[in-house]
Design a protein around this motif. Structure first.
Motif, PDB file in Angstrom:
ATOM      1  N   ASP A 292     -28.948  10.407  -9.966  1.00  0.00           N
ATOM      2  CA  ASP A 292     -29.036  11.860  -9.784  1.00  0.00           C
ATOM      3  C   ASP A 292     -28.596  12.594 -11.050  1.00  0.00           C
ATOM      4  O   ASP A 292     -29.216  13.580 -11.459  1.00  0.00           O
ATOM      5  CB  ASP A 292     -28.172  12.298  -8.604  1.00  0.00           C
TER       6      ASP A 292
ATOM      7  N   VAL B 275     -30.820  15.165 -13.522  1.00  0.00           N
ATOM      8  CA  VAL B 275     -30.414  16.534 -13.856  1.00  0.00           C
ATOM      9  C   VAL B 275     -30.422  16.719 -15.375  1.00  0.00           C
ATOM     10  O   VAL B 275     -30.849  17.769 -15.879  1.00  0.00           O
ATOM     11  CB  VAL B 275     -29.027  16.857 -13.279  1.00  0.00           C
TER      12      VAL B 275
ATOM     13  N   ARG C 127     -34.012  29.700 -15.158  1.00  0.00           N
ATOM     14  CA  ARG C 127     -34.171  28.280 -14.824  1.00  0.00           C
ATOM     15  C   ARG C 127     -33.109  27.441 -15.523  1.00  0.00           C
ATOM     16  O   ARG C 127     -32.563  26.493 -14.946  1.00  0.00           O
ATOM     17  CB  ARG C 127     -35.571  27.804 -15.204  1.00  0.00           C
TER      18      ARG C 127
ATOM     19  N   ALA D 258     -26.007  24.930 -13.630  1.00  0.00           N
ATOM     20  CA  ALA D 258     -25.173  24.959 -12.428  1.00  0.00           C
ATOM     21  C   ALA D 258     -25.247  23.637 -11.679  1.00  0.00           C
ATOM     22  O   ALA D 258     -24.235  23.117 -11.185  1.00  0.00           O
ATOM     23  CB  ALA D 258     -25.613  26.114 -11.521  1.00  0.00           C
ATOM     24  N   ARG D 259     -26.464  23.070 -11.599  1.00  0.00           N
ATOM     25  CA  ARG D 259     -26.628  21.760 -10.966  1.00  0.00           C
ATOM     26  C   ARG D 259     -25.883  20.691 -11.748  1.00  0.00           C
ATOM     27  O   ARG D 259     -25.268  19.780 -11.170  1.00  0.00           O
ATOM     28  CB  ARG D 259     -28.110  21.400 -10.888  1.00  0.00           C
ATOM     29  N   LEU D 260     -25.916  20.805 -13.065  1.00  0.00           N
ATOM     30  CA  LEU D 260     -25.225  19.839 -13.921  1.00  0.00           C
ATOM     31  C   LEU D 260     -23.721  19.879 -13.682  1.00  0.00           C
ATOM     32  O   LEU D 260     -23.054  18.832 -13.608  1.00  0.00           O
ATOM     33  CB  LEU D 260     -25.541  20.121 -15.383  1.00  0.00           C
TER      34      LEU D 260
ATOM     35  N   GLU E 127     -22.172  20.849 -10.973  1.00  0.00           N
ATOM     36  CA  GLU E 127     -21.895  20.286  -9.651  1.00  0.00           C
ATOM     37  C   GLU E 127     -21.989  18.759  -9.688  1.00  0.00           C
ATOM     38  O   GLU E 127     -21.146  18.051  -9.132  1.00  0.00           O
ATOM     39  CB  GLU E 127     -22.883  20.845  -8.628  1.00  0.00           C
ATOM     40  N   GLN E 128     -23.015  18.237 -10.374  1.00  0.00           N
ATOM     41  CA  GLN E 128     -23.181  16.788 -10.461  1.00  0.00           C
ATOM     42  C   GLN E 128     -22.028  16.148 -11.246  1.00  0.00           C
ATOM     43  O   GLN E 128     -21.607  15.028 -10.952  1.00  0.00           O
ATOM     44  CB  GLN E 128     -24.520  16.449 -11.116  1.00  0.00           C
TER      45      GLN E 128
ATOM     46  N   GLY F 130     -29.880  27.743 -13.757  1.00  0.00           N
ATOM     47  CA  GLY F 130     -29.903  26.966 -12.524  1.00  0.00           C
ATOM     48  C   GLY F 130     -29.635  25.489 -12.777  1.00  0.00           C
ATOM     49  O   GLY F 130     -28.880  24.848 -12.036  1.00  0.00           O
ATOM     50  N   VAL F 131     -30.243  24.945 -13.832  1.00  0.00           N
ATOM     51  CA  VAL F 131     -30.028  23.532 -14.167  1.00  0.00           C
ATOM     52  C   VAL F 131     -28.591  23.299 -14.604  1.00  0.00           C
ATOM     53  O   VAL F 131     -27.972  22.288 -14.248  1.00  0.00           O
ATOM     54  CB  VAL F 131     -31.016  23.083 -15.265  1.00  0.00           C
TER      55      VAL F 131
END
Length: 337
Positions: A16, A20, A84, A90-92, A94-95, A87-88
Motif C-alpha cells: 500500500d 501511494v 490532487r 495526505a494519504r502518504l 496516513e500511510q 490529496g496524495v
C-alpha cells in the motif's frame, strides 16, 4: 537464516505504501506541467499574458481569445493538480503512520531524506545509484523480508556516480551553484564537505555521504563535491540496475536504485577475498553476500544465479565462477555461477 519473512499484514502494508508513493511521483510529474504562474500585464495600454517560472518571466502573447483560453486552462489545471497532490500527500501521511505502527520503517532518517531529495530532482537512477549496505533495503523490500540488524548497521551511504553521464539537475526549484552539496543541505542543512576527502560530505551527527565512481572525473564545474575514482567498480556500474521502494524511519516511502542483487552478492564475495580488505569488514562482506544470495535464491526466482541469466553481466562478474579460491567460496555459500 539472516532474514525474516514479512507476514501477510506487513506485506500488504508495504505494498500500500509503495502504491501511494508511485501516485505521488505521478502527481509531481503532473504538477510540473503547471510550474510557475501566469498573470496579465498592461504595457502601453495593451494587456499581455506573462508566465513566471522560478523568477524568470516570458511573454505568452497579447490578450486574445487564444491567450485567454491559455490562461483559463492553466489556472484551472494548476488548481486541480495542486488539489490532487495535496490529496496524495495526505494519504502518504496516513500511510506513514500505519507503516510506523507496523514496524516496517527500516531506512534511517538521513539516507531516507537524501534519497527522496535525489529522486525528487531526477538524479536517482539517472546519475546516481546506491551501493553498499543501504542497497539491501531495496532487496529486502522487493523480496518481502527483513535482514537481521547485525548485518545492516552502517554510518554512511555510498552513492556511485555514472561517469558516462554529466550531472544535470532537473529541479523543480532553483538549484544553487553548489550542485549536489546544495541538495544534501536541502535534505539536512548540517551537511558540509570534508575537504581533505573531496568525495565525502558529513552532517552534524557524523553521517557520511560518499560519492564514488568507476572512472576519473568530477561531478561538474560548479560542485563542491568530487567523486573519487574506484576503477574496480566498473563492472558493478555496468550491471543491470535494480529499484524498489523501502520505508524510512519516519514511516514514509524511500525510493532506492542500486545494482542487481546478484551483482551485489558477487561483489561482496570479491571484496571479502581481497588481501588488502580491512579484516573487520571481511566478515560482514561475507555475511551480506550470503544473506543477499540466499534471498535472491529463495525469494526472487526471476533472478537465478545461472550462466545463461548472467550473460548480460560484465565478464568480470561471470569470471568469478572459474576454478579459483573465489569460485569455491561462492559455491560454499550455495551460489551457482
Amino acid at each position: 537464516m539472516q532474514y525474516n519473512v514479512l507476514s501477510d499484514f506487513h506485506s500488504k502494508t508495504l505494498i500500500d505504501a509503495k502504491q501511494v508513493y508511485e501516485a505521488l511521483r505521478t502527481m509531481r510529474q503532473e504538477s510540473r506541467a503547471y510550474e510557475g504562474s501566469m498573470h496579465w500585464k498592461t504595457v502601453s495600454g495593451s494587456d499581455y499574458l506573462i508566465k513566471s517560472v522560478r523568477g524568470v518571466q516570458r511573454g505568452v502573447g497579447p490578450r486574445s481569445p487564444e491567450t485567454e483560453e491559455i490562461y483559463r486552462s492553466f489556472t484551472v489545471g494548476k488548481a486541480a493538480a495542486d488539489n490532487r497532490l495535496k490529496g496524495v500527500l495526505a494519504r502518504l501521511a496516513e500511510q506513514a503512520r500505519v507503516c510506523k505502527a507496523a514496524s516496517i520503517n527500516r531506512v534511517p532518517s538521513v539516507p531516507a531524506k537524501v534519497l527522496r531529495m535525489l529522486d525528487a530532482h531526477g538524479l536517482l537512477g539517472k546519475n546516481l545509484i546506491v551501493i553498499g549496505t543501504n542497497a539491501m533495503y531495496a532487496y529486502e523490500s522487493a523480496a518481502g523480508i527483513m535482514f537481521d540488524s547485525a548485518i545492516m548497521a552502517t554510518t554512511d551511504i555510498d552513492l556511485m556516480m555514472d561517469a558516462r553521464l554529466k550531472l544535470k539537475i532537473a529541479a523543480k526549484e532553483r538549484i544553487s551553484d553548489g550542485g549536489l552539496m546544495s541538495l544534501l543541505k536541502q535534505a539536512d542543512s548540517s551537511f558540509s564537505p570534508v575537504y581533505e576527502k573531496g568525495f565525502r560530505a558529513v552532517n552534524r551527527d557524523g553521517y557520511y555521504v560518499d560519492i564514488v565512481k568507476a572512472e576519473p572525473s568530477s561531478l561538474g564545474a560548479g560542485d563542491t563535491l568530487e567523486a573519487t575514482p574506484i576503477k574496480s567498480l566498473n563492472w558493478l556500474l555496468s550491471s543491470p540496475k535494480f529499484s524498489d521502494i523501502a520505508i524510512g524511519s519516519d514511516g514514509a516511502p524511500v525510493p532506492i536504485v542500486c545494482p542487481d542483487p546478484r551483482a551485489y552478492a558477487l561483489q561482496k564475495l570479491w571484496l571479502s577475498s581481497q588481501p588488502d580488505r580491512d579484516p573487520l569488514k571481511k566478515g560482514r562482506d561475507q555475511a551480506q553476500a550470503f544473506a543477499v544470495a540466499s534471498v535472491v535464491t529463495n525469494r526472487m526466482p526471476q533472478l537465478p544465479f545461472l550462466p545463461d541469466d548472467l550473460r548480460s553481466f560484465p565478464k568480470e562478474i561471470i569470471g568469478l565462477g572459474d576454478e579459483n579460491e573465489l569460485g569455491r567460496l561462492a559455491r560454499s555459500f550455495g551460489i551457482e555461477i
